[in-house]
Design an enzyme around this catalytic site. Structure first.
Site, PDB file in Angstrom:
ATOM      1  CB  ALA A  66      22.626  32.457 -22.962  1.00 26.61           C
ATOM      2  N   GLY A 111      17.420  32.332 -23.173  1.00 27.26           N
ATOM      3  CA  GLY A 111      17.656  31.018 -23.782  1.00 27.26           C
ATOM      4  C   GLY A 111      16.780  29.921 -23.188  1.00 27.26           C
ATOM      5  CD  GLU A 114      16.318  32.375 -27.474  1.00 27.77           C
ATOM      6  OE1 GLU A 114      17.226  32.399 -26.614  1.00 27.77           O
ATOM      7  OE2 GLU A 114      16.417  32.928 -28.580  1.00 27.77           O
ATOM      8  CD  GLU A 134      17.078  36.970 -24.941  1.00 25.99           C
ATOM      9  OE1 GLU A 134      16.023  37.613 -24.736  1.00 25.99           O
ATOM     10  OE2 GLU A 134      17.103  35.735 -25.067  1.00 25.99           O
TER      11      GLU A 134
END
Ligand code: DAK
Length: 257
Positions: A66, A111, A114, A134
């Site tokens: 992200a 992300g 993910e 993270e």
């Protein structure tokens, strides 16, 4: 290449999506998710869709996570809204009725990992690096990894990755079942071609039904899931594919689906 952050290449029902912010290693900001959602709205209506491939632009990264710059100053309310939008979009990617395959060409972090987990399976270049870092940023995964990672690699390995934040190479990703195959970076495109030829050569209803049986079955107890398989198996015979597929086998020719 266009200015779009999701570049769409569509050939005969095989759609390749390239996440394209190469200067930021394809980091995911809300604009990327908005664009992805819009592309998915189109794909969801496509009856001719055979397969979706998803990859990252440039030589270094699939997706490096992200967008940290965008996330840094979020309030809890903004974080909830951001995660909600992205989670919904990844769910829509996951439940597309055709195989969705991640072609992981470099860093696949946070992300990015993910997104790969929301795909049906992933193929990696041998220089790929995976991780859920993270916790090193003071947050936890917010796009589904705490749930999809244990389902893919088991809870112990998922906890190892999500609590240490350590990065793993493609060989380890293969060993733990995070990816299906590893190959040299310059072999990925040829593999994608071979894979989509193979998928497109199969009965489209059969391929969609196989995906549905696996996905929907995993959320059910075994007896219900086996009953679902029986229903989908029987439904195949409502169409023309078994006649063509088995007729072609008997006639010693290739089927034409
Ligand atoms: N976000 C923004 N920019 C990034 C980025 C990222 N994740 N990763 C790289 N970049 C940018 C760098 O800032 C740099 O920009 P410039 O300085 O050139 O302007 C450019 O991409 C090139 O990166 P580097 O110079 O760092 O390249 P290196 O080869 O030296 O290093 C690296 C590559 C991938 C090891 C390094 O860039 C790196 O460690 N990147 C961050 C990786 C990371 O920590 N990813 C996880 C992000 S956290 C949630 C929602 C979502 C999530 C969690 C919660 N909620 C809403 C609850 C998910 C979180 C994440 O994904």
């Amino acid at each position: 290449m266009s200015d779009n952050m999701i570049v769409v290449d569509d050939k005969a029902g095989v759609v390749r999506l390239t996440i394209s912010r190469p200067k930021a290693l394809n980091a995911l900001n809300s604009a990327v998710f908005t664009e992805l959602a819009s592309v998915l709205s189109d794909l969801e209506t496509r009856h001719d869709l055979r397969a979706v491939l998803i990859t990252g632009a440039g030589e270094k990264a699939f997706v490096a996570g992200a967008d940290i710059a965008e996330m840094r100053d979020m309030t809890p309310e903004q974080a909830r809204a951001f995660a909600g939008q992205a989670l919904q979009t990844l769910k829509r990617l996951e439940v597309l009725p055709v195989p969705v395959v991640a072609l992981v060409n470099g860093f696949c972090l946070g992300g990015g990992c993910e997104i790969a987990l929301a795909c049906d399976w992933a193929v990696a270049s041998d220089n790929a690096i995976f991780g859920q870092p993270e916790v090193s940023l003071g947050i936890i995964p917010g796009f589904g990894a705490t749930q999809r990672l244990p389902r893919r690699v088991g809870p112990a390995m998922a906890l190892d990755l999500a609590t240490t934040g350590r990065k793993i190479d493609a060989a380890e990703a293969l060993r733990i079942g995070l990816v299906n195959r590893v190959m040299p970076r310059d072999a990925l495109d040829a593999y994608a071609e071979e894979l989509t030829t193979q998928l497109s050569g199969n009965g489209p209803v059969a391929v969609r039904s196989a995906k549905r049986a696996v996905h929907d079955g995993l959320d059910q107890d075994l007896d219900s899931a086996l009953a679902l398989e029986t229903s989908l198996f029987a439904l195949c015979f409502a169409g023309e594919e078994p006649g063509e597929g088995m007729g072609a086998f008997m006639a010693k020719r290739k089927p034409r689906f």
